[in-house]
Design an enzyme around this catalytic site. Structure first.
Site, PDB file in Angstrom:
ATOM      1  N   ASN A 104       4.129 140.618  60.014  1.00 46.97           N
ATOM      2  CA  ASN A 104       4.985 140.994  59.483  1.00 46.97           C
ATOM      3  C   ASN A 104       5.489 141.966  61.113  1.00 46.97           C
ATOM      4  OD1 ASN A 104       4.336 140.530  57.031  1.00 46.97           O
ATOM      5  ND2 ASN A 104       3.429 141.203  56.557  1.00 46.97           N
TER       6      ASN A 104
ATOM      7  N   GLU B  22      -4.058 134.815  59.772  1.00 49.37           N
ATOM      8  CA  GLU B  22      -3.999 136.227  60.667  1.00 49.37           C
ATOM      9  C   GLU B  22      -5.562 136.624  59.792  1.00 49.37           C
ATOM     10  OE1 GLU B  22      -0.691 138.452  61.821  1.00 49.37           O
ATOM     11  OE2 GLU B  22      -0.381 138.255  60.077  1.00 49.37           O
TER      12      GLU B  22
ATOM     13  N   SER C 108      -0.817 142.915  53.821  1.00 47.95           N
ATOM     14  CA  SER C 108       0.292 142.515  54.390  1.00 47.95           C
ATOM     15  C   SER C 108       0.136 143.918  55.324  1.00 47.95           C
ATOM     16  CB  SER C 108       1.180 142.800  53.407  1.00 47.95           C
ATOM     17  OG  SER C 108       1.831 141.523  52.571  1.00 47.95           O
TER      18      SER C 108
ATOM     19  N   HIS D 248      -4.750 137.277  56.166  1.00 53.77           N
ATOM     20  CA  HIS D 248      -3.962 137.133  55.965  1.00 53.77           C
ATOM     21  C   HIS D 248      -3.367 136.653  55.688  1.00 53.77           C
ATOM     22  CE1 HIS D 248       0.588 138.949  56.429  1.00 53.77           C
ATOM     23  NE2 HIS D 248       0.514 139.486  55.779  1.00 53.77           N
TER      24      HIS D 248
END
Ligand SMILES: NC(=O)c1ccc[n+]([C@@H]2O[C@H](COP(=O)([O-])OP(=O)(O)OC[C@H]3O[C@@H](n4cnc5c(N)ncnc54)[C@H](O)[C@@H]3O)[C@@H](O)[C@H]2O)c1
Length: 287
Positions: free
Chosen positions: A191, A153, A120, A141
Site C-alpha cells: 500500500n 504480507e 491495510s 495482510h
C-alpha cells in the site's frame, strides 16, 4: 505451537475469503460477525467461490464439502474465540472498531493465542498495545480476492516476537500463501506502492497528457500488468484509494501521498467504481 483452531472476525470481502482458504487447508475455522445476515452473506460468498473452483475442475466436490464442514459460524465473539489458537481480525478499517476487539480478545483467548489483524494500514503496535500480549500480535495482510491472490504480507510491530513471526509464516505457508515480512509502517510494502500508481494516473489525466484509455493501455502492454491505473481504481474503489493515500500522508507528511484533486472529486460525486456502478470508465471512457 500447534495451530488447529482458527477464528476469523468479520465475514465481509476479506473475512469470508480468509475463512475459505483457512478451512480449505483443513483448519477448524469459526467465522464471526455481528449479525446473522452478514454471516449468511459471507457463507454464500464462500459457497459461490468454491462452486466456481469446482466448475473449473480446480477443486473436487468432496473437497468443497470438506471445506464447508470445517467452517462454524457465530455472532458471539466470546464463544467463537475462547479456544482459538490463532485469531485473524478482518473488520472495518477503523481503529475505534478494531481496538476494542483486541481488548476483548485479550480477555477471551488463552494466553498463548496469536492475535492477527488484516488491517491495510492501522499500526499493528497500536492494536498490540490494547492487549497484555503485544509480542503475540501481528499483521497478516491478505489480498483480495483471497482465494486467488498468493501474496501475504506478515507485519511485525516493534513488539512482535520472533516466535510469533515464525508461527505466522508457517501458518501462511500451510494455507498456500507466499509470505514476506515487513516492519510495521504506514502502508507496509504494497500500500506504499499501489495507491501511488493510481494517484499518478489521475494526475496524468488531469494534466491532459493522454486519454484515460491510453494511459491504461500503455501500462497494460508495457508492464504486462493485468490492468491499468484507472481499471484498477474502478475495481478497488476511488474512496479506498483516497483513504489509503490520506492515511499515509497524515502519518508521514509525504507530499507524494496527497490525493490528486481528480480522485477526490470522483469520491465526492459518488463515482467510486464497480461498487457504485460508475467510475472513471463511466465518466472518461469513450467505448
Ligand atoms: N477489501 C480489500 O481489498 C482489502 C484488502 C486487504 C486488507 N483489507 C482490510 O481488511 C479489513 C476488512 O475489509 P473488508 O473489505 O473485508 O470489509 P467489509 O466491509 O467487506 O467487511 C467487514 C465486516 O466486518 C464486520 N464487523 C464490523 N464490526 C465487527 C465486530 N465488532 N465484530 C465482528 N464483525 C464486525 C462487518 O459487519 C462486515 O461484515 C479492513 O481492515 C481492510 O482494510 C481489505
Amino acid at each position: 505451537m500447534a495451530i488447529k483452531k482458527i477464528c476469523v472476525i468479520g465475514s465481509g470481502t476479506m473475512g469470508n475469503g480468509i475463512t475459505q482458504v483457512v478451512a480449505q487447508a483443513g483448519y477448524e475455522t469459526t467465522m464471526v460477525d455481528v449479525k446473522q445476515e452478514f454471516i449468511d452473506k459471507g457463507m454464500n460468498a464462500i459457497k459461490a467461490s468454491l462452486g466456481r473452483f469446482v466448475e473449473k475442475g480446480r477443486v473436487s466436490q468432496a473437497d468443497m464439502d470438506k471445506t464447508i464442514a470445517n467452517i462454524r459460524t457465530s455472532i458471539d465473539l466470546k464463544q467463537a474465540a475462547k479456544d482459538a489458537d490463532y485469531v485473524i481480525e478482518a473488520v472495518f478499517e477503523r481503529a475505534e472498531v478494531k481496538t476494542p476487539i483486541f481488548q476483548q480478545l485479550e480477555e477471551i483467548c488463552p494466553k498463548e493465542t496469536i492475535l492477527a489483524s488484516n488491517t491495510s494500514g492501522i499500526p499493528i503496535g497500536l492494536l498490540a498495545s490494547a492487549t497484555k500480549r503485544p509480542e503475540k500480535v501481528i499483521g497478516m495482510h491478505f489480498f483480495s480476492p483471497v482465494p486467488m491472490m498468493r501474496g501475504l504480507e506478515v507485519v511485525m510491530s516493534l513488539l512482535t516476537s520472533e516466535e510469533t513471526v515464525k508461527v505466522s509464516l508457517d501458518f501462511g505457508k500451510s494455507i498456500g500463501k507466499e509470505t514476506v515480512v515487513v516492519k510495521d509502517s504506514p502502508g507496509f510494502i504494497t500500500n506504499r506502492i499501489i495507491p501511488l500508481v493510481m494517484n499518478e494516473g489521475a494526475k496524468l489525466l488531469e494534466e491532459g497528457l493522454a486519454s484515460m484509455e491510453d494511459i491504461d493501455k500503455i501500462c497494460r502492454l508495457s508492464f504486462n500488468w493485468p490492468m491499468g491505473p484507472f481499471e484498477l481504481c474502478d475495481l478497488v474503489g476511488a474512496d479506498v484509494n483516497v483513504d489509503l493515500l490520506e492515511g499515509i500522508y497524515q502519518q508521514t507528511g509525504w507530499e507524494r501521498y496527497k490525493p490528486a484533486p481528480l480522485l477526490k472529486r470522483m469520491v465526492e460525486i459518488g463515482y467510486l467504481g464497480r461498487k457504485t456502478g460508475k467510475g472513471f470508465y463511466t465518466l472518461f471512457g469513450t467505448k
